[in-house]
Design a protein around this motif. Structure first.
Motif, PDB file in Angstrom:
ATOM      1  N   LEU A  94      37.994  42.211  30.220  1.00  0.00           N
ATOM      2  CA  LEU A  94      38.479  43.559  29.987  1.00  0.00           C
ATOM      3  C   LEU A  94      39.617  43.885  30.945  1.00  0.00           C
ATOM      4  O   LEU A  94      39.606  43.448  32.098  1.00  0.00           O
ATOM      5  CB  LEU A  94      37.356  44.587  30.178  1.00  0.00           C
ATOM      6  CG  LEU A  94      36.137  44.483  29.259  1.00  0.00           C
ATOM      7  CD1 LEU A  94      35.141  45.593  29.583  1.00  0.00           C
ATOM      8  CD2 LEU A  94      36.544  44.547  27.793  1.00  0.00           C
ATOM      9  N   THR A  95      40.584  44.666  30.491  1.00  0.00           N
ATOM     10  CA  THR A  95      41.686  45.087  31.365  1.00  0.00           C
ATOM     11  C   THR A  95      41.172  46.057  32.422  1.00  0.00           C
ATOM     12  O   THR A  95      40.036  46.549  32.353  1.00  0.00           O
ATOM     13  CB  THR A  95      42.786  45.787  30.548  1.00  0.00           C
ATOM     14  OG1 THR A  95      42.245  47.015  30.008  1.00  0.00           O
ATOM     15  CG2 THR A  95      43.298  44.892  29.426  1.00  0.00           C
ATOM     16  N   LEU A 134      44.199  41.902  33.635  1.00  0.00           N
ATOM     17  CA  LEU A 134      42.814  41.438  33.693  1.00  0.00           C
ATOM     18  C   LEU A 134      42.398  41.195  35.142  1.00  0.00           C
ATOM     19  O   LEU A 134      43.223  40.826  35.982  1.00  0.00           O
ATOM     20  CB  LEU A 134      42.651  40.150  32.883  1.00  0.00           C
ATOM     21  CG  LEU A 134      42.879  40.272  31.364  1.00  0.00           C
ATOM     22  CD1 LEU A 134      42.834  38.890  30.715  1.00  0.00           C
ATOM     23  CD2 LEU A 134      41.854  41.196  30.726  1.00  0.00           C
ATOM     24  N   PRO A 135      41.121  41.367  35.475  1.00  0.00           N
ATOM     25  CA  PRO A 135      40.654  41.231  36.852  1.00  0.00           C
ATOM     26  C   PRO A 135      41.025  39.926  37.557  1.00  0.00           C
ATOM     27  O   PRO A 135      41.331  39.962  38.758  1.00  0.00           O
ATOM     28  CB  PRO A 135      39.135  41.378  36.722  1.00  0.00           C
ATOM     29  CG  PRO A 135      38.980  42.305  35.567  1.00  0.00           C
ATOM     30  CD  PRO A 135      40.058  41.888  34.596  1.00  0.00           C
ATOM     31  N   PRO A 136      41.027  38.741  36.881  1.00  0.00           N
ATOM     32  CA  PRO A 136      41.393  37.521  37.615  1.00  0.00           C
ATOM     33  C   PRO A 136      42.799  37.566  38.226  1.00  0.00           C
ATOM     34  O   PRO A 136      43.086  36.816  39.163  1.00  0.00           O
ATOM     35  CB  PRO A 136      41.286  36.423  36.548  1.00  0.00           C
ATOM     36  CG  PRO A 136      40.275  36.936  35.583  1.00  0.00           C
ATOM     37  CD  PRO A 136      40.540  38.418  35.519  1.00  0.00           C
ATOM     38  N   VAL A 137      43.663  38.435  37.703  1.00  0.00           N
ATOM     39  CA  VAL A 137      45.029  38.547  38.213  1.00  0.00           C
ATOM     40  C   VAL A 137      45.107  39.517  39.393  1.00  0.00           C
ATOM     41  O   VAL A 137      46.048  39.465  40.183  1.00  0.00           O
ATOM     42  CB  VAL A 137      45.979  39.002  37.077  1.00  0.00           C
ATOM     43  CG1 VAL A 137      47.415  39.111  37.560  1.00  0.00           C
ATOM     44  CG2 VAL A 137      45.896  38.035  35.899  1.00  0.00           C
ATOM     45  N   LEU A 138      44.112  40.376  39.547  1.00  0.00           N
ATOM     46  CA  LEU A 138      44.130  41.383  40.600  1.00  0.00           C
ATOM     47  C   LEU A 138      43.794  40.779  41.963  1.00  0.00           C
ATOM     48  O   LEU A 138      43.024  39.823  42.055  1.00  0.00           O
ATOM     49  CB  LEU A 138      43.124  42.493  40.280  1.00  0.00           C
ATOM     50  CG  LEU A 138      43.341  43.306  39.007  1.00  0.00           C
ATOM     51  CD1 LEU A 138      42.173  44.260  38.801  1.00  0.00           C
ATOM     52  CD2 LEU A 138      44.657  44.062  39.050  1.00  0.00           C
ATOM     53  N   SER A 139      44.343  41.370  43.006  1.00  0.00           N
ATOM     54  CA  SER A 139      43.967  40.984  44.364  1.00  0.00           C
ATOM     55  C   SER A 139      42.591  41.563  44.684  1.00  0.00           C
ATOM     56  O   SER A 139      42.057  42.405  43.941  1.00  0.00           O
ATOM     57  CB  SER A 139      44.989  41.528  45.362  1.00  0.00           C
ATOM     58  OG  SER A 139      44.897  42.948  45.438  1.00  0.00           O
TER      59      SER A 139
END
Length: 219
Positions: A94-95, A134-139
């Motif tokens: 999920l975004t 998406l969460p995997p891209v977030l720090s």
């Protein structure tokens, strides 16, 4: 709002991790939960969120004894409590926007009734440009802020936060603290578990110090 009386918790046949906890979380109150690593702060938050049952003692939430509440009613009671987990628990498919809006979707609300609120809250926590990521891209810090926004979006009666400023810089930590304080002014009881003495010194609030499984409270 929440009452603990002689509450104890142990896993299996091991020693008690928490013992003889007696305290109240009043409506509209603000408190820090602190203590050394391994003292049981996260375990206590899980009891407050009803994801753990005590092995002894009484817990009353919203005037109900949790020992007598049917299991199928617990999710409804939990909806009145917002929680920020230390490991974020965002859904990777999920975004950012969809993660924050999820509690409202689960309740069956129409997106037109909450979209503007979700976007405004994301801007406030500094994620206005990360809405569709998406969460995997977030720090780590961005995930933390998304998790906080998700916990706040439904205006819970009680907010539990486990080290909510542990992955952000001091200016953002202060901004998030201001958000918790504003939510408290609007009527939400707030419990923040933290090691950060600098953070605690910025607010006049009750301190609940957990050590060796027992709790001391300083008003």
């Amino acid at each position: 709002m929440i009452h603990f009386e002689n509450v104890g918790l142990r896993y299996g046949m091991g020693p008690e991790i928490l013992r003889d906890l007696t305290f109240d979380i009043p409506q509209k109150s603000f408190q820090f939960l602190t203590g050394p690593s391994g003292a049981g702060k996260t375990t206590l938050l899980r009891l407050l969120f009803l994801s753990l049952q005590p092995t002894r003692g009484l817990i009353r939430m919203f005037d109900r004894n949790i020992a007598t509440i049917p299991r199928e009613e617990l999710p409804l009671l939990r909806r009145r409590v917002g929680i920020v987990f230390q490991d974020f628990r965002l859904l990777d498919h999920l975004t950012t926007y969809e993660n924050v809006a999820l509690p409202l979707r689960v309740r069956g609300k129409d997106e037109t009734s909450y979209r503007a609120d979700v976007l405004e809250l994301l801007r406030w926590v500094g994620l206005g440009e990360r809405v569709n990521v998406l969460p995997p891209v977030l720090s780590g810090g961005e995930k933390q802020r998304a998790a906080i926004a998700r916990a706040l979006i439904d205006r819970p009666e009680v907010l539990l936060a486990d080290e909510p400023t542990g992955n952000v810089d001091p200016p953002m930590a202060r901004r998030l603290l201001n958000l918790f304080m504003e939510l408290n002014r609007l009527g939400t009881a707030v419990v923040i578990a933290t090691h950060d003495l600098t953070l605690m010194d910025q607010v006049e609030a009750r301190r609940m110090i957990l050590s060796h499984g027992q709790l001391e409270i300083y008003e």
